[in-house]
Design a protein around this motif. Structure first.
Motif, PDB file in Angstrom:
ATOM      1  N   PHE A  19       0.847  -1.188   0.000  1.00  0.00           N
ATOM      2  CA  PHE A  19       0.000   0.000   0.000  1.00  0.00           C
ATOM      3  C   PHE A  19       0.881   1.236   0.000  1.00  0.00           C
ATOM      4  N   LYS A  20       0.569   2.130  -0.898  1.00  0.00           N
ATOM      5  CA  LYS A  20       1.347   3.354  -0.966  1.00  0.00           C
ATOM      6  C   LYS A  20       0.871   4.303   0.123  1.00  0.00           C
ATOM      7  N   ARG A  21       1.795   5.033   0.651  1.00  0.00           N
ATOM      8  CA  ARG A  21       1.469   5.988   1.700  1.00  0.00           C
ATOM      9  C   ARG A  21       0.704   7.155   1.084  1.00  0.00           C
ATOM     10  N   LEU A  22      -0.368   7.537   1.707  1.00  0.00           N
ATOM     11  CA  LEU A  22      -1.164   8.645   1.197  1.00  0.00           C
ATOM     12  C   LEU A  22      -0.438   9.953   1.427  1.00  0.00           C
ATOM     13  N   LYS A  23      -0.435  10.787   0.405  1.00  0.00           N
ATOM     14  CA  LYS A  23       0.202  12.089   0.545  1.00  0.00           C
ATOM     15  C   LYS A  23      -0.698  12.997   1.369  1.00  0.00           C
ATOM     16  N   ARG A  24      -0.100  13.714   2.257  1.00  0.00           N
ATOM     17  CA  ARG A  24      -0.877  14.630   3.093  1.00  0.00           C
ATOM     18  C   ARG A  24      -1.119  15.923   2.340  1.00  0.00           C
ATOM     19  N   ASN A  25      -2.237  16.505   2.600  1.00  0.00           N
ATOM     20  CA  ASN A  25      -2.582  17.761   1.960  1.00  0.00           C
ATOM     21  C   ASN A  25      -1.830  18.877   2.670  1.00  0.00           C
ATOM     22  N   ARG A  26      -0.850  19.428   1.984  1.00  0.00           N
ATOM     23  CA  ARG A  26      -0.022  20.459   2.612  1.00  0.00           C
ATOM     24  C   ARG A  26      -0.790  21.757   2.808  1.00  0.00           C
ATOM     25  N   ALA A  27      -1.781  22.014   1.968  1.00  0.00           N
ATOM     26  CA  ALA A  27      -2.561  23.245   2.106  1.00  0.00           C
ATOM     27  C   ALA A  27      -3.357  23.222   3.403  1.00  0.00           C
ATOM     28  N   ALA A  28      -3.850  22.056   3.797  1.00  0.00           N
ATOM     29  CA  ALA A  28      -4.616  21.959   5.041  1.00  0.00           C
ATOM     30  C   ALA A  28      -3.694  22.034   6.251  1.00  0.00           C
ATOM     31  N   ASP A  29      -2.444  21.600   6.095  1.00  0.00           N
ATOM     32  CA  ASP A  29      -1.519  21.624   7.213  1.00  0.00           C
ATOM     33  C   ASP A  29      -1.046  23.031   7.541  1.00  0.00           C
ATOM     34  N   SER A  30      -0.974  23.885   6.546  1.00  0.00           N
ATOM     35  CA  SER A  30      -0.408  25.210   6.779  1.00  0.00           C
ATOM     36  C   SER A  30      -1.357  26.124   7.543  1.00  0.00           C
ATOM     37  N   ARG A  31      -2.651  25.850   7.492  1.00  0.00           N
ATOM     38  CA  ARG A  31      -3.677  26.632   8.211  1.00  0.00           C
ATOM     39  C   ARG A  31      -3.619  28.117   7.892  1.00  0.00           C
ATOM     40  N   LYS A  32      -3.426  28.418   6.623  1.00  0.00           N
ATOM     41  CA  LYS A  32      -3.414  29.817   6.206  1.00  0.00           C
ATOM     42  C   LYS A  32      -4.842  30.311   6.058  1.00  0.00           C
ATOM     43  N   PRO A  33      -5.099  31.545   6.404  1.00  0.00           N
ATOM     44  CA  PRO A  33      -6.459  32.062   6.229  1.00  0.00           C
ATOM     45  C   PRO A  33      -6.782  32.247   4.747  1.00  0.00           C
ATOM     46  N   ILE A  34      -8.049  32.115   4.424  1.00  0.00           N
ATOM     47  CA  ILE A  34      -8.500  32.290   3.050  1.00  0.00           C
ATOM     48  C   ILE A  34      -8.582  33.780   2.753  1.00  0.00           C
ATOM     49  N   LYS A  35      -7.981  34.156   1.634  1.00  0.00           N
ATOM     50  CA  LYS A  35      -7.996  35.569   1.255  1.00  0.00           C
ATOM     51  C   LYS A  35      -9.273  35.871   0.475  1.00  0.00           C
ATOM     52  N   ALA A  36      -9.982  36.874   0.921  1.00  0.00           N
ATOM     53  CA  ALA A  36     -11.199  37.289   0.227  1.00  0.00           C
ATOM     54  C   ALA A  36     -10.837  38.259  -0.886  1.00  0.00           C
ATOM     55  N   THR A  37     -11.510  38.123  -2.015  1.00  0.00           N
ATOM     56  CA  THR A  37     -11.253  39.043  -3.118  1.00  0.00           C
ATOM     57  C   THR A  37     -12.119  40.280  -2.951  1.00  0.00           C
ATOM     58  N   LYS A  38     -11.564  41.377  -3.362  1.00  0.00           N
ATOM     59  CA  LYS A  38     -12.296  42.639  -3.273  1.00  0.00           C
ATOM     60  C   LYS A  38     -13.174  42.777  -4.507  1.00  0.00           C
ATOM     61  N   VAL A  39     -14.423  43.136  -4.302  1.00  0.00           N
ATOM     62  CA  VAL A  39     -15.387  43.263  -5.389  1.00  0.00           C
ATOM     63  C   VAL A  39     -15.644  44.738  -5.634  1.00  0.00           C
ATOM     64  N   ASP A  40     -15.510  45.120  -6.892  1.00  0.00           N
ATOM     65  CA  ASP A  40     -15.801  46.495  -7.286  1.00  0.00           C
ATOM     66  C   ASP A  40     -17.291  46.580  -7.599  1.00  0.00           C
ATOM     67  N   ASP A  41     -18.030  47.270  -6.725  1.00  0.00           N
ATOM     68  CA  ASP A  41     -19.486  47.321  -6.874  1.00  0.00           C
ATOM     69  C   ASP A  41     -19.920  48.028  -8.148  1.00  0.00           C
ATOM     70  N   ALA A  42     -19.219  49.086  -8.522  1.00  0.00           N
ATOM     71  CA  ALA A  42     -19.594  49.819  -9.737  1.00  0.00           C
ATOM     72  C   ALA A  42     -19.391  48.949 -10.974  1.00  0.00           C
ATOM     73  N   LYS A  43     -18.294  48.212 -10.994  1.00  0.00           N
ATOM     74  CA  LYS A  43     -18.030  47.342 -12.140  1.00  0.00           C
ATOM     75  C   LYS A  43     -19.046  46.201 -12.200  1.00  0.00           C
ATOM     76  N   GLU A  44     -19.386  45.634 -11.052  1.00  0.00           N
ATOM     77  CA  GLU A  44     -20.386  44.564 -11.017  1.00  0.00           C
ATOM     78  C   GLU A  44     -21.755  45.073 -11.481  1.00  0.00           C
ATOM     79  N   LYS A  45     -22.102  46.275 -11.089  1.00  0.00           N
ATOM     80  CA  LYS A  45     -23.390  46.847 -11.501  1.00  0.00           C
ATOM     81  C   LYS A  45     -23.420  47.074 -13.005  1.00  0.00           C
ATOM     82  N   SER A  46     -22.323  47.578 -13.561  1.00  0.00           N
ATOM     83  CA  SER A  46     -22.286  47.812 -15.010  1.00  0.00           C
ATOM     84  C   SER A  46     -22.322  46.480 -15.769  1.00  0.00           C
TER      85      SER A  46
END
Length: 79
Positions: A19-46
Motif C-alpha cells: 500500500f502506498k502511503r497517502l500524501k498529506r494535503n499540505r494546504a490543510a496543514d499550513s492553516r493559512k487564512p483564506i484571502k477574500a477578493t475585493k469586489v468592485d461594486d460599480a463594475k459589477e453593476k455595469s
C-alpha cells in the motif's frame, strides 16, 4: 481448438503490491487564512446592466424581428 497462448487473467491472478502511503494535503496543514477578493461594486453593476440588456432585451427582440422578417419574405415570394 488450441489453447490460447495468453492465459485469462482475473483479479485473483493479480499480485497485490504494498500500500502506498497517502500524501498529506499540505494546504490543510499550513492553516493559512483564506484571502477574500475585493469586489468592485460599480463594475459589477455595469456588468449586470450589460448582461440584462444583452440577454433579456436585445436577444429576444432581435429574434422576434427576425421571425417577422422571415414571415414577410415568405409572404412576398408566395404571392
Amino acid at each position: 481448438m488450441g489453447e490460447s497462448k495468453v492465459p485469462f487473467k482475473t483479479n485473483v491472478d493479480q499480485k497485490i503490491g504494498p500500500f502506498k502511503r497517502l500524501k498529506r494535503n499540505r494546504a490543510a496543514d499550513s492553516r493559512k487564512p483564506i484571502k477574500a477578493t475585493k469586489v468592485d461594486d460599480a463594475k459589477e453593476k455595469s456588468n449586470r446592466i450589460k448582461w440584462v440588456l444583452r440577454w433579456v432585451l436585445i436577444l429576444p427582440l432581435s429574434v422576434y424581428a427576425f421571425v417577422w422578417l422571415v414571415l414577410l419574405l415568405i409572404d412576398l415570394f408566395k404571392t
